[in-house]
Structures are given as C-alpha cells and as structure tokens.
Design a protein around this motif. Structure first.
Motif, short mmCIF file in Angstrom:
data_model
loop_
_atom_site.label_atom_id
_atom_site.label_comp_id
_atom_site.label_asym_id
_atom_site.label_seq_id
_atom_site.Cartn_x
_atom_site.Cartn_y
_atom_site.Cartn_z
N LEU A 52 9.69 45.47 65.97
CA LEU A 52 9.97 46.06 64.67
C LEU A 52 8.83 45.81 63.68
O LEU A 52 8.53 46.66 62.85
N GLU A 53 8.22 44.61 63.78
CA GLU A 53 7.21 44.24 62.80
C GLU A 53 6.28 43.19 63.41
O GLU A 53 6.71 42.31 64.13
N VAL A 54 4.99 43.30 63.10
CA VAL A 54 3.99 42.32 63.53
C VAL A 54 3.25 41.83 62.30
O VAL A 54 2.68 42.63 61.56
N LYS A 55 3.28 40.51 62.08
CA LYS A 55 2.61 39.92 60.92
C LYS A 55 1.65 38.83 61.37
O LYS A 55 2.04 37.96 62.14
N GLY A 56 0.44 38.85 60.85
CA GLY A 56 -0.52 37.77 61.10
C GLY A 56 -0.23 36.62 60.16
O GLY A 56 0.21 36.82 59.03
N LYS A 57 -0.47 35.40 60.61
CA LYS A 57 -0.25 34.20 59.80
C LYS A 57 -1.58 33.51 59.57
O LYS A 57 -2.55 33.74 60.27
N PHE A 58 -1.61 32.60 58.60
CA PHE A 58 -2.84 31.88 58.29
C PHE A 58 -3.18 30.82 59.33
O PHE A 58 -4.32 30.45 59.48
N ASN A 59 -2.21 30.30 60.06
CA ASN A 59 -2.47 29.24 61.03
C ASN A 59 -2.75 29.79 62.42
O ASN A 59 -2.36 29.21 63.42
N SER A 67 13.80 43.86 67.91
CA SER A 67 15.17 44.33 68.01
C SER A 67 15.55 44.14 69.48
O SER A 67 14.99 44.81 70.37
N VAL A 68 16.46 43.22 69.75
CA VAL A 68 16.80 42.84 71.13
C VAL A 68 17.75 43.87 71.74
O VAL A 68 18.79 44.19 71.16
N SER A 69 17.39 44.36 72.92
CA SER A 69 18.26 45.34 73.59
C SER A 69 19.04 44.72 74.75
O SER A 69 20.17 45.11 75.01
N THR A 77 21.34 37.21 69.45
CA THR A 77 21.36 38.04 68.24
C THR A 77 20.62 39.35 68.51
O THR A 77 19.83 39.44 69.43
N LYS A 78 20.89 40.32 67.67
CA LYS A 78 20.26 41.62 67.85
C LYS A 78 18.82 41.66 67.36
O LYS A 78 18.09 42.57 67.69
N GLU A 79 18.43 40.66 66.57
CA GLU A 79 17.04 40.56 66.13
C GLU A 79 16.57 39.13 66.32
O GLU A 79 17.34 38.19 66.14
N VAL A 80 15.30 38.97 66.71
CA VAL A 80 14.72 37.64 66.92
C VAL A 80 13.24 37.70 66.55
O VAL A 80 12.60 38.75 66.66
N VAL A 81 12.72 36.56 66.10
CA VAL A 81 11.30 36.44 65.76
C VAL A 81 10.64 35.56 66.81
O VAL A 81 11.14 34.49 67.15
N ILE A 82 9.50 36.02 67.32
CA ILE A 82 8.71 35.31 68.31
C ILE A 82 7.33 35.05 67.72
O ILE A 82 6.80 35.88 66.99
N ASP A 98 6.79 49.22 67.59
CA ASP A 98 7.56 50.32 68.20
C ASP A 98 7.44 50.40 69.72
O ASP A 98 7.91 51.36 70.32
N LYS A 99 6.83 49.41 70.36
CA LYS A 99 6.79 49.37 71.82
C LYS A 99 7.79 48.34 72.32
O LYS A 99 8.14 47.41 71.61
N GLU A 100 8.24 48.54 73.57
CA GLU A 100 9.25 47.65 74.15
C GLU A 100 8.60 46.68 75.13
O GLU A 100 7.68 47.04 75.86
#
Length: 177
Positions: A52-59, A67-69, A77-82, A98-100
């Motif tokens: 759903l979203e890709v964010k760069g971090k400072f570290n 979005s977990v299928s 849960t239906k959403e998870v952050v990795i 948008d890729k699986e």
C-alpha cells in the motif's frame, strides 16, 4: 643505494597492500534459505499481501505497509507494516507500491523485518512456495485504528486539565476569602 631503498620500500608497500584491493565491492551475502516449510518454522510471520505504501526512514530502513490477503503465520490483521534495509547491498528487499508479495519476516524489537536472504519474493515468482505452503487463512481483524488513541488521550487530558484548573481556582478562592 638510496634508489635501491626507495624501490625496495615501494615494492614492499605494494605487496602488503594487495589484500586490501578488490575488484568487486562487498555486498549482502548469506546462506540460501531453507525450503518454504523450513522457513515457515523459522520465521515469525509468513503472509501474502499488496504493498500500500513505501516510506524511506532516516536510519537506513524502509517501512512498507501491506494489505494482507492470506496468512500462514504471525499476522492476523488485514494490514501490517514490515521493515527492511534501504538497499540490496545491506540485504534490503525492494518493494514496489501496488505489487503483491509473499513475505517471510522476523520479529525484531517488536517490529516485523525481512531481508534479501529470506524467501520473500514477488507473488509471480513465489508460486512454488505457495504450492508447498498450501492454503493459508484470511486475516479477520482489521488493523487497530491509530486515531482512536489520540481521541482517548485528548479526553483524559481534558479531564485532567479541568481537575487541575478547578483545584487552582478552588485554592485561590479559599485563600482570598
């Protein structure tokens, strides 16, 4: 004689510095992962999902929201952050919005992390893994709404402020009387 010493020292320095020269740079290196069933046993989370979203971090890490299928382990849960390293040289996995993907992740300091050495792969390249893993389950829980916490905190904070201000006004009224 002086030229001989300079030439000898130059050759000696050259020979001693050879181990420090390399034709290739160092990059991520690891043992190949086990079978899908072995990795299912080793990892803390295994699931398929759409980015759903890709964010760069400072570290030097990248935060990826999925979005977990379908899930086999760890994620309910239906959403998870990795989290993963920002580049492949640090064993980071490149995720596209948008890729699986089929994701194998470890739980480190309360956060799921994945790396290039795991079996994490695009869904089109993970068909053999999916066949071996068998049928997963569909997550039932929705991700906890992070906006509910600030509302509760605001209510508690407001009540605390009313109590403190009320106490101050009462004390001031009592002193002036």
């Amino acid at each position: 004689m002086k030229i001989f010493k300079v030439a000898f020292l130059s050759i000696l320095l050259y020979i001693l510095s050879l181990p420090f020269y390399s034709s290739t740079g160092l990059a991520c290196s690891c043992l190949p992962p086990g079978t899908p069933q072995e990795e299912l046993g080793r990892m803390d989370a295994v699931f398929t999902g759409k980015v759903l979203e890709v964010k760069g971090k400072f570290n030097s890490t990248t935060e990826v929201k999925f979005s977990v299928s379908e899930t086999w382990k760890g994620v309910n849960t239906k959403e998870v952050v990795i989290y993963t390293a920002m580049d492949s040289a640090a064993c980071g996995v490149y995720f596209e919005k948008d890729k699986e993907y089929l994701v194998y992740a470890h739980l480190e300091e309360g956060k799921y992390t994945t790396y290039l050495c795991s079996r994490t792969a695009g869904l089109t390249n993970a068909q053999a893994d999916l066949k071996e893993l068998g049928k997963g389950t569909v997550p039932a829980e929705t991700a906890q709404d992070s906006t509910s916490f600030p509302k509760e905190n605001a209510l508690i904070g407001t009540l605390g402020l009313v109590v403190v201000l009320g106490t101050c006004f009462f004390y001031r009224w009592k002193v002036t009387k």
